[in-house]
Design a protein around this motif. Sequence first.
Motif, PDB file in Angstrom:
ATOM      1  N   PHE A  30       0.789  -1.230   0.000  1.00 51.85           N
ATOM      2  CA  PHE A  30       0.000   0.000   0.000  1.00 51.85           C
ATOM      3  C   PHE A  30       0.825   1.285   0.000  1.00 51.85           C
ATOM      4  CE2 PHE A  30      -2.654  -3.177   2.194  1.00 51.85           C
ATOM      5  CZ  PHE A  30      -3.809  -3.109   1.434  1.00 51.85           C
ATOM      6  N   GLY A  31       2.068   1.223   0.464  1.00 51.34           N
ATOM      7  CA  GLY A  31       2.846   2.433   0.681  1.00 51.34           C
ATOM      8  C   GLY A  31       2.742   2.883   2.135  1.00 51.34           C
ATOM      9  N   ALA A  32       3.786   3.566   2.617  1.00 47.25           N
ATOM     10  CA  ALA A  32       3.875   3.908   4.041  1.00 47.25           C
ATOM     11  C   ALA A  32       2.753   4.838   4.481  1.00 47.25           C
ATOM     12  CB  ALA A  32       5.236   4.551   4.336  1.00 47.25           C
ATOM     13  N   GLY A  33       2.457   5.883   3.697  1.00 56.70           N
ATOM     14  CA  GLY A  33       1.463   6.860   4.116  1.00 56.70           C
ATOM     15  C   GLY A  33       0.087   6.267   4.306  1.00 56.70           C
ATOM     16  N   PHE A  34      -0.341   5.436   3.378  1.00 60.92           N
ATOM     17  CA  PHE A  34      -1.669   4.838   3.450  1.00 60.92           C
ATOM     18  C   PHE A  34      -1.767   3.861   4.618  1.00 60.92           C
ATOM     19  CE2 PHE A  34      -5.010   1.834   2.378  1.00 60.92           C
ATOM     20  CZ  PHE A  34      -6.037   2.672   1.966  1.00 60.92           C
ATOM     21  N   VAL A  35      -0.712   3.069   4.841  1.00 57.75           N
ATOM     22  CA  VAL A  35      -0.737   2.079   5.923  1.00 57.75           C
ATOM     23  C   VAL A  35      -0.869   2.771   7.277  1.00 57.75           C
ATOM     24  CG1 VAL A  35       0.642   0.347   7.152  1.00 57.75           C
ATOM     25  CG2 VAL A  35       0.501   0.290   4.663  1.00 57.75           C
ATOM     26  N   VAL A  36      -0.073   3.822   7.489  1.00 59.20           N
ATOM     27  CA  VAL A  36      -0.120   4.499   8.787  1.00 59.20           C
ATOM     28  C   VAL A  36      -1.468   5.175   8.990  1.00 59.20           C
ATOM     29  CG1 VAL A  36       0.924   6.296  10.204  1.00 59.20           C
ATOM     30  CG2 VAL A  36       2.376   4.801   8.840  1.00 59.20           C
ATOM     31  N   TRP A  37      -1.985   5.864   7.958  1.00 62.26           N
ATOM     32  CA  TRP A  37      -3.301   6.492   8.118  1.00 62.26           C
ATOM     33  C   TRP A  37      -4.378   5.447   8.395  1.00 62.26           C
ATOM     34  CZ3 TRP A  37      -7.706   5.623   5.176  1.00 62.26           C
ATOM     35  CH2 TRP A  37      -8.813   6.383   5.554  1.00 62.26           C
ATOM     36  N   SER A  38      -4.346   4.322   7.709  1.00 61.99           N
ATOM     37  CA  SER A  38      -5.375   3.300   7.923  1.00 61.99           C
ATOM     38  C   SER A  38      -5.342   2.766   9.345  1.00 61.99           C
ATOM     39  CB  SER A  38      -5.211   2.150   6.919  1.00 61.99           C
ATOM     40  OG  SER A  38      -4.037   1.393   7.190  1.00 61.99           O
ATOM     41  N   ARG A  39      -4.159   2.651   9.944  1.00 58.09           N
ATOM     42  CA  ARG A  39      -4.069   2.203  11.335  1.00 58.09           C
ATOM     43  C   ARG A  39      -4.789   3.180  12.256  1.00 58.09           C
ATOM     44  NH1 ARG A  39       1.848   0.006  13.004  1.00 58.09           N
ATOM     45  NH2 ARG A  39       0.655  -0.278  14.925  1.00 58.09           N
ATOM     46  N   MET A  40      -4.563   4.476  12.018  1.00 58.71           N
ATOM     47  CA  MET A  40      -5.222   5.479  12.840  1.00 58.71           C
ATOM     48  C   MET A  40      -6.736   5.464  12.611  1.00 58.71           C
ATOM     49  SD  MET A  40      -2.487   6.825  14.210  1.00 58.71           S
ATOM     50  CE  MET A  40      -1.641   5.259  13.938  1.00 58.71           C
ATOM     51  N   ALA A  41      -7.134   5.379  11.332  1.00 56.27           N
ATOM     52  CA  ALA A  41      -8.555   5.456  10.983  1.00 56.27           C
ATOM     53  C   ALA A  41      -9.335   4.273  11.548  1.00 56.27           C
ATOM     54  CB  ALA A  41      -8.715   5.528   9.475  1.00 56.27           C
ATOM     55  N   VAL A  42      -8.768   3.084  11.469  1.00 57.81           N
ATOM     56  CA  VAL A  42      -9.452   1.902  12.001  1.00 57.81           C
ATOM     57  C   VAL A  42      -9.616   2.031  13.517  1.00 57.81           C
ATOM     58  CG1 VAL A  42      -9.203  -0.578  12.411  1.00 57.81           C
ATOM     59  CG2 VAL A  42      -8.765   0.358  10.134  1.00 57.81           C
ATOM     60  N   ALA A  43      -8.560   2.484  14.205  1.00 53.71           N
ATOM     61  CA  ALA A  43      -8.635   2.636  15.655  1.00 53.71           C
ATOM     62  C   ALA A  43      -9.701   3.661  16.049  1.00 53.71           C
ATOM     63  CB  ALA A  43      -7.269   3.057  16.203  1.00 53.71           C
ATOM     64  N   VAL A  44      -9.742   4.789  15.341  1.00 51.21           N
ATOM     65  CA  VAL A  44     -10.731   5.824  15.646  1.00 51.21           C
ATOM     66  C   VAL A  44     -12.139   5.325  15.349  1.00 51.21           C
ATOM     67  CG1 VAL A  44     -11.580   8.106  14.966  1.00 51.21           C
ATOM     68  CG2 VAL A  44      -9.145   7.744  15.355  1.00 51.21           C
ATOM     69  N   ALA A  45     -12.311   4.575  14.256  1.00 46.07           N
ATOM     70  CA  ALA A  45     -13.636   4.064  13.905  1.00 46.07           C
ATOM     71  C   ALA A  45     -14.183   3.151  14.991  1.00 46.07           C
ATOM     72  CB  ALA A  45     -13.568   3.319  12.574  1.00 46.07           C
ATOM     73  N   VAL A  46     -13.320   2.349  15.602  1.00 51.28           N
ATOM     74  CA  VAL A  46     -13.762   1.458  16.676  1.00 51.28           C
ATOM     75  C   VAL A  46     -14.140   2.257  17.923  1.00 51.28           C
ATOM     76  CG1 VAL A  46     -13.050  -0.419  18.212  1.00 51.28           C
ATOM     77  CG2 VAL A  46     -12.436  -0.488  15.788  1.00 51.28           C
ATOM     78  N   LEU A  72      -6.918   8.680  26.667  1.00 47.64           N
ATOM     79  CA  LEU A  72      -5.569   8.833  26.121  1.00 47.64           C
ATOM     80  C   LEU A  72      -5.481   8.202  24.731  1.00 47.64           C
ATOM     81  CD1 LEU A  72      -3.406   8.069  29.284  1.00 47.64           C
ATOM     82  CD2 LEU A  72      -4.023  10.295  28.345  1.00 47.64           C
ATOM     83  N   THR A  73      -6.095   7.033  24.573  1.00 44.05           N
ATOM     84  CA  THR A  73      -6.065   6.354  23.274  1.00 44.05           C
ATOM     85  C   THR A  73      -6.837   7.141  22.230  1.00 44.05           C
ATOM     86  OG1 THR A  73      -5.959   4.238  24.463  1.00 44.05           O
ATOM     87  CG2 THR A  73      -6.476   4.148  22.131  1.00 44.05           C
ATOM     88  N   LEU A  74      -7.985   7.687  22.606  1.00 46.39           N
ATOM     89  CA  LEU A  74      -8.778   8.491  21.675  1.00 46.39           C
ATOM     90  C   LEU A  74      -8.023   9.740  21.243  1.00 46.39           C
ATOM     91  CD1 LEU A  74     -11.512   8.925  20.234  1.00 46.39           C
ATOM     92  CD2 LEU A  74     -12.296  10.128  22.300  1.00 46.39           C
ATOM     93  N   VAL A  75      -7.380  10.422  22.182  1.00 48.92           N
ATOM     94  CA  VAL A  75      -6.591  11.612  21.840  1.00 48.92           C
ATOM     95  C   VAL A  75      -5.454  11.245  20.884  1.00 48.92           C
ATOM     96  CG1 VAL A  75      -5.014  13.356  22.771  1.00 48.92           C
ATOM     97  CG2 VAL A  75      -7.175  12.870  23.939  1.00 48.92           C
ATOM     98  N   GLN A  76      -4.775  10.148  21.189  1.00 48.00           N
ATOM     99  CA  GLN A  76      -3.670   9.714  20.341  1.00 48.00           C
ATOM    100  C   GLN A  76      -4.108   9.510  18.897  1.00 48.00           C
ATOM    101  OE1 GLN A  76      -2.157   6.399  23.109  1.00 48.00           O
ATOM    102  NE2 GLN A  76      -0.480   6.767  21.685  1.00 48.00           N
ATOM    103  N   PHE A  77      -5.097   8.663  18.711  1.00 46.12           N
ATOM    104  CA  PHE A  77      -5.395   8.224  17.354  1.00 46.12           C
ATOM    105  C   PHE A  77      -6.337   9.167  16.622  1.00 46.12           C
ATOM    106  CE2 PHE A  77      -4.030   4.350  19.603  1.00 46.12           C
ATOM    107  CZ  PHE A  77      -2.791   4.286  18.972  1.00 46.12           C
ATOM    108  N   GLY A  78      -7.098   9.984  17.362  1.00 49.87           N
ATOM    109  CA  GLY A  78      -7.811  11.061  16.700  1.00 49.87           C
ATOM    110  C   GLY A  78      -6.838  12.053  16.086  1.00 49.87           C
ATOM    111  N   THR A  79      -5.808  12.422  16.856  1.00 55.75           N
ATOM    112  CA  THR A  79      -4.763  13.307  16.335  1.00 55.75           C
ATOM    113  C   THR A  79      -4.013  12.651  15.186  1.00 55.75           C
ATOM    114  OG1 THR A  79      -4.487  14.253  18.551  1.00 55.75           O
ATOM    115  CG2 THR A  79      -2.720  14.649  16.957  1.00 55.75           C
ATOM    116  N   GLY A  80      -3.701  11.368  15.348  1.00 53.87           N
ATOM    117  CA  GLY A  80      -2.956  10.658  14.303  1.00 53.87           C
ATOM    118  C   GLY A  80      -3.721  10.537  13.006  1.00 53.87           C
ATOM    119  N   ALA A  81      -5.052  10.300  13.089  1.00 53.23           N
ATOM    120  CA  ALA A  81      -5.854  10.185  11.869  1.00 53.23           C
ATOM    121  C   ALA A  81      -5.839  11.489  11.082  1.00 53.23           C
ATOM    122  CB  ALA A  81      -7.289   9.790  12.227  1.00 53.23           C
TER     123      ALA A  81
END
Length: 312
Positions: A37-53, A189-198
Motif C-alpha cells: 500500500f505504501g507507508a502513508g496509506f498504511v499508517v493512516w489506515s491504522r489510525m482510521a481503524v482505531a478511531v472508527a472502533v 488517552l487512546t482516543l486523543v492519540q489516534f484522533g490526532t494521528g488520523a
Amino acid sequence: MRERSGGPGLLPLAALLVTVCLWASSFAVMKVAIGTFGAGFVVWSRMAVAVAVLLPAAPRILARAAWRPGDWKWLGLMALLQPCLYFLLEANALRYTTSSQAGMISALLPLMVCAGAGLLLGERTTARTWAGCAVSALGVAWLTWLSAPSETASDPVLGNLLEVGAMASSAGFMLLVRRLAAHYDADLLTLVQFGTGALFFLPGALDAAPWRALASPWAAASLLYLGVFVTLGAFGLWNWASRRVPASRASALVNLMPVIAVGLGLGFLDERLSPMQGLACAVVVGGVLISQWRGAGPEKPARQGVSSPARP
C-alpha cells in the motif's frame, strides 16, 4: 525499586506482555503492508481503524474526563510523539531496512525509558543501567555499520537511524503517558492519540492507488490487524497498565520485542542476518541484560517520589 501495595499484580503485567507481543508482530506485518500500500496509506489506515472502533464511545469518554488546566499541552505532546512522529519515522524506516534489524533496534527503547524515568520522573537509575545503555547503543551502531543494501533493505543505515528516532519518540511517549495515566483513563488517552494521528496522516488516504489493493483479502486483513490489534488494542492495554506499573519496570518487558521481531522476520519474510550481525545483536541483548540485572544483594531503596513523580 519500591512499589506501592506490594507491586502491580499479575493483570497489568499480563496486559503489558500481550502489548509487547502485538508490537513485535507489527514489524513483519508492516513490512508486508507497506510493500503493498505504501507507508502513508498504511499508517493512516491504522489510525482510521482505531478511531472508527472508538468513535461510538467517544462522547461518553470525553464527557467523563476530568480535564485539568494546562494538561492540553501535555496531551498534545503525547500525541505528537506517538503516534505522529513515531509512525512517521518507523514506517519510513521499514522502507529501507529489514524488520529484523528494526526489531532489534527496539532493544534501545527500555534503556531510553529507564534513563528518562531517572532524569525526569525521579525513578532510580543505577550505574549498571547506564552501562547497559552504552553497550546496547554500541551494538546498534555496530549492527548498522555492518548492514549492506539487499533485496529487503535498500538503505539499512538510513532505515536503522530512522528506527532509532522512532524509539526515542516512543520513549518520550511512555514517560508522558505514565504521568498522564494517573489522571486520565486509558480510553481518553487512546482516543486523543489516534484522533490526532488520523488527522496528521490524512494525506495518506488521498492516494487512490492503494485502495485498489484492498480487494485482496490478505491485504485488507493486514490493515485490520494493524489497526484493531496492534494499534488500538496494544496502545489501549499499555495506557491502562501504565498507571499501575512504574515506567522503568514496564519498559523492561519491551526487552522481549527484539527476539520476537527477529524470529518473525527470519521465519516469515525470509530475512537473513550474517554471523557478524548476529554477534552485534547479541551485544545489544547483552547490554539489555546488564541493565536489568540486579545482583544478589538487596536493592537500595528508591528516592522519594518514584511512584508519584512530579506533575509534568
